[in-house]
Design an enzyme around this catalytic site. Structure first.
Site, PDB file in Angstrom:
ATOM      1  N   THR A   1      -4.619   9.615   6.889  1.00 46.48           N
ATOM      2  CA  THR A   1      -4.417  10.942   6.306  1.00 46.48           C
ATOM      3  C   THR A   1      -5.738  11.529   5.834  1.00 46.48           C
ATOM      4  OG1 THR A   1      -2.140  10.450   5.631  1.00 46.48           O
ATOM      5  CG2 THR A   1      -3.269  12.201   4.427  1.00 46.48           C
ATOM      6  N   SER A   2      -6.505  10.746   5.107  1.00 49.79           N
ATOM      7  CA  SER A   2      -7.773  11.276   4.572  1.00 49.79           C
ATOM      8  C   SER A   2      -8.728  11.644   5.702  1.00 49.79           C
ATOM      9  CB  SER A   2      -8.429  10.264   3.626  1.00 49.79           C
ATOM     10  OG  SER A   2      -8.961   9.156   4.339  1.00 49.79           O
TER      11      SER A   2
ATOM     12  N   GLY B   1      -0.434   6.739   7.709  1.00 49.81           N
ATOM     13  CA  GLY B   1      -1.134   5.798   6.853  1.00 49.81           C
ATOM     14  C   GLY B   1      -2.051   6.526   5.886  1.00 49.81           C
ATOM     15  N   CYS B   2      -2.453   5.833   4.838  1.00 51.32           N
ATOM     16  CA  CYS B   2      -3.268   6.470   3.797  1.00 51.32           C
ATOM     17  C   CYS B   2      -4.669   6.791   4.299  1.00 51.32           C
ATOM     18  CB  CYS B   2      -3.304   5.599   2.553  1.00 51.32           C
ATOM     19  SG  CYS B   2      -3.720   3.864   2.841  1.00 51.32           S
ATOM     20  N   TYR B   3      -5.353   5.789   4.860  1.00 51.13           N
ATOM     21  CA  TYR B   3      -6.693   6.067   5.395  1.00 51.13           C
ATOM     22  C   TYR B   3      -6.631   7.152   6.472  1.00 51.13           C
ATOM     23  CZ  TYR B   3      -8.675   1.767   3.238  1.00 51.13           C
ATOM     24  OH  TYR B   3      -9.127   0.799   2.375  1.00 51.13           O
TER      25      TYR B   3
END
EC number: 1.2.1.38
Lengths: 344, 344, 344, 344
Positions: free
Chosen positions: A151-152, A147-149
């Protein structure tokens, strides 16, 4: 030439993946599919593709049949069956949805409200964060693209957790995302006059990326990690910036942290640790596959603050999927992903 | 009619105050001043004032002489001397800068790099947060109008701290502000192409509102409170939203918290506690003097998350200054401040 | 490999050109220069270049000496002397400023307030609009890269003017540009809080692109063309959209116009004529070298309305400069310029 | 106290009208209605109204029964029947939709696809542009509140047309509007990621405000006027700016034009003519009832360019409706409308 295909090509993630793959020098697009737009040219739906491609949306089965690498860009719950078909046909499958991200079926049921429909596949799937799992990815044929969140946040915390330097409870992840993360579907909160010139959190305590974050941070730490995760919606198109607060077990200084991170990521082509004194900003990574991380202490020097920023559509989705594909196919990890963020 | 004057009328805070005071039914503007634009009509500098006022920028001394209430909207370090003159002339002075916000001179020196120049005045000044200090404000003639970030954070935490319900260490204040907070002065980070479509924190560990927040929260708690404060810049004009994380001493639930806050603020006309399940958003308070607060728990129910949002230029500056003036002059606290946020 | 250099690499046009050239497969960067930042690494000034290049800003002379193709990205009046040096050293020079765009020295003096300093060079320079002048560009060593507004307008009108289909007087060009066109220099009108959420024209009747537009349209028409040109500033970073009004000499219909334009641009890789009924939009060309044109009639069918849109920094500046370089060097015209606009 | 009511209070125009009326000192709200939200509190739908009003959406009939002045804020085609009921009950009706704007039923049928359903009412209705029709408005009980684009254009051209100074054919109105003009209904072109950072025209040659503009300009000129009208969508919430091009019958200069306009509008409290050399901008009128007009010539001094800007939701809708109500009720024309634009 290797043929890649996209199932769900007309959502934002699918369309972004198509944009990137069309410029990938070692890949050609075998087929794309869309349930909503079957039979239509993609360049009629997204006019940025005018004169760049004449691809027509076909069926899922067409994609699986015609392609070597199948990317699925679908709402959760729809990818497992398709992955099964793809794997059974000896294709590589990279799922950009949530279906294979959690290994704990109970957690999946709790947050997504359904069982695994193809439980045996979950043993094969590899969590596709290359900075963590590159060796496993090389051998995989089924990837759960992160997921994007997550990953960060995972990139932001990995060096500290791998080295057991922080308390594992009470990590706070205050994340802010551009609106493309919400997809192409219409909703009042992303209606322009409602979202422009405002800012707010959403899904506090209930965002489905929470179990993915906790599970992966625990895997990294090899111990149970708990977080408070609060996503916010920014009135911009792209980019996630996570402000991460954690408590060091012993006193640390910035020089130490900077060296730790720089060493940790030195062979990772897409993660950059900013010099001490600088602050990561969305503008420097937007529209690239890069992750910028900056390291800070609060004014009492007793808490670490990590700023980690990525483009949610690229390193947080389509770019990372291509990075995974590159690794599986034995290409250079950066193939087709070397474009630079336009800073303005 | 009472005459109000603004020293520093051509900065953003001064100009916003003028806009609000021109619509105040019980006040007239006696004079305004500006060092940079002395002798010029304000409606040439801010064309929104065309046909609304013909006021000309005069000198500071003109303002002190002609007015009953003197508002100072100046960079820190410049207000003390002016306040001295105003108080010596038996005028009311409301300082919108930082000069009187801290009572601890050592902290002031540490964060602002200078001593108090009029130390005796600091004994007279009252911190102008009406929801905290209304009775003291009634008697005051010198007001330290609170900073914008501190206003959002103090209103967000006051009920918990007054009732000793949370741990006093490790409160995290992750705040996001629109760009008007940076003022009218040109800088690269607020150049449109640099700030548009991006997002980043700034001054991590070093923002000058930090000691104000810690001092006031400690005053409220009657014990030492420490925070980690991280300001971020939003690509919008107005609004601050603070996401505040704190740890309850004992288990709490949302119903309890909601009742606590609702009771606490029931006679405070500008603070609204949102119903359980709703989330505060800048758009609903922007361009008003209101503060919206929503209450949340993380997914493990072991941490409280408070969302507190105000318009940085109004409740965070010019509107709060008028609220203070209203209280001092015996007007209704809401006089001239009842306008409603345009939600779109 | 051919070495390209940029004089003025730290302005927006220079930095954008560097970004594009770093991804050009047939070019390497020989050197870059900046008067303001001499001796500094470009990745310290623009952090999007972190890990992408370690280039250091050198002197103009270094660039001329080390490179085969010299791009000048400078305020008007500074390029002539540099071009002279470059041409005298047998280098190719592509000037992205205004110095060589006008052939009429009187007009140049009128609008720019100075004479040509190297008048003989003006005979060699070629106006670098490839869709008009490709054959001349092939032979040129000095290119006057067109202005951004003129590019959008000339591409929009060329088929009509070449075919003598419209009145030559009273063409109206109502153009709107993103803020990057104003460059990196700080100014009140591009201060974020002043430019955000607003819109206005500027320099009505006085913009320096006016004589370039009139001169080139007259060249295309082989007769005197006059225009009314009104630029406006959009609260976005990138993109120009020109709404062009002109009067057909005889009645026309959309089918005729569409065929005319489609035929005219059929071998021009960067110009797309949208299907009848569709409308060009900045989002579909932003961050690409493409120009999208859509054709319309007013409700009485007696006036032609042309919408022509480009990215001001790419097809309106750096991308077009590379297109010119490609043509001169015998590369495919699209080399390094095939990236697709991110539609969101 | 006079009671006002809003039919269609939950659309953007209705909600904006409610916001303004709640601050009107001589009016109270008698009732509001909404078909979609009947029975619900308006402050649950628009949270900016929290603590400002507890009004509940009732039925249309409730509004007509309880109120003296009925505002209708409905899609076209729905107001005629309601107006009939209101007028038959001797109430004042101010229609903010399009139903009564055109007097020519053939044109209405052509552009809106239906007949007048209450043709006799059209004889009573007055076009509510106070700067044109104040005397008629005083006597009216049924007002056709003008469209937003037409208001900006008619105010911009009135002095020239009243004095027969320009050619009546070929006037070009290039208008740009914020997104609130498109209303609260969801659509792909106003989905945030699709509308942010872009700009485009829409409905070229087909916008329904075209016949209103031509009919009213012809009424003003007392002769047939034709225009080309091109609306564009700006990525901002509020504001319309029209760039109007027209050809003077004889040579004019700016001093003459400026005096003409200043004299014409000298007793009109909401129209300001900017000094020669200045340019109207949305930011100076946004969120106010003001219209700013600036006057320009092209570089050949043979064409007049008028910039006319209003807030589409206020002077272009809800504010103008209140201005009409004030005039009918014998209040000062500016009552409740004196608020000043926040310039930032």
């Amino acid at each position: 030439m290797i043929k890649a295909g996209i199932i769900g090509a007309t959502g934002y993630v699918g369309a972004e993946l198509l944009r990137l793959l069309l410029n990938h020098p070692l890949i050609e697009i075998g087929a794309i599919s869309s349930v909503s737009f079957e039979g239509q040219e993609i360049n009629k739906i997204y006019k940025n593709f005018l004169s760049k491609t004449d691809l027509i949306c076909e069926t899922m089965d067409d994609v699986i049949k015609k392609c070597d690498v199948i990317f699925t860009a679908l709402p959760h719950g729809l990818s497992e069956g398709i992955a099964k078909k793809a794997i059974d046909s000896n294709k590589i499958c990279i799922d950009m949805g949530a279906d294979f991200r959690l290994t704990d079926e109970e957690e999946y049921k709790l947050w997504y409200g359904k069982d695994f429909s193809e439980p045996e596949l979950h043993n094969q799937s590899v969590y596709g964060l290359p900075e963590l799992n590159k060796e496993k990815i090389k051998e995989a044929s089924l990837i759960a693209n992160p997921g994007c969140y997550p990953t960060s946040i995972e990139l932001g915390l990995m060096p500290l957790l791998k080295n057991s330097l922080i308390e594992l409870k009470g990590i706070i992840c205050d994340s802010k995302s551009g609106t493309t993360g919400a997809g192409r579907g219409l909703a009042l909160n992303t209606h322009f006059p409602e979202e422009n010139e405002t800012f707010a959190p959403y899904n506090i305590g209930g965002h489905r990326h929470t179990p993915e974050i906790e599970e992966m941070l625990s895997t990294i730490a090899q111990d149970k990690v708990t977080v408070t995760f609060t996503p916010h919606l920014l009135p911009i198109n792209r980019g996630i910036l996570s402000t991460i607060y954690c408590n060091p077990k012993e006193e640390v200084n910035l020089e130490f942290l900077h060296k730790l991170y720089t060493d940790f990521y030195k062979n990772k082509p897409f993660v950059e640790i900013l010099p001490i004194g600088e602050t990561a900003s969305i503008k420097n990574i937007r529209l690239s596959n890069n992750c910028h991380i900056s390291l800070h202490l609060n004014h009492r020097k007793d808490q670490i603050i990590i700023i980690s920023t990525i483009d949610n559509m690229i390193k947080g989705a389509a770019g990372q999927a291509i990075q995974n594909m590159n690794i599986i196919l034995g290409f250079d990890e950066t193939e087709g992903l070397n474009f630079i963020a336009p800073a303005f």
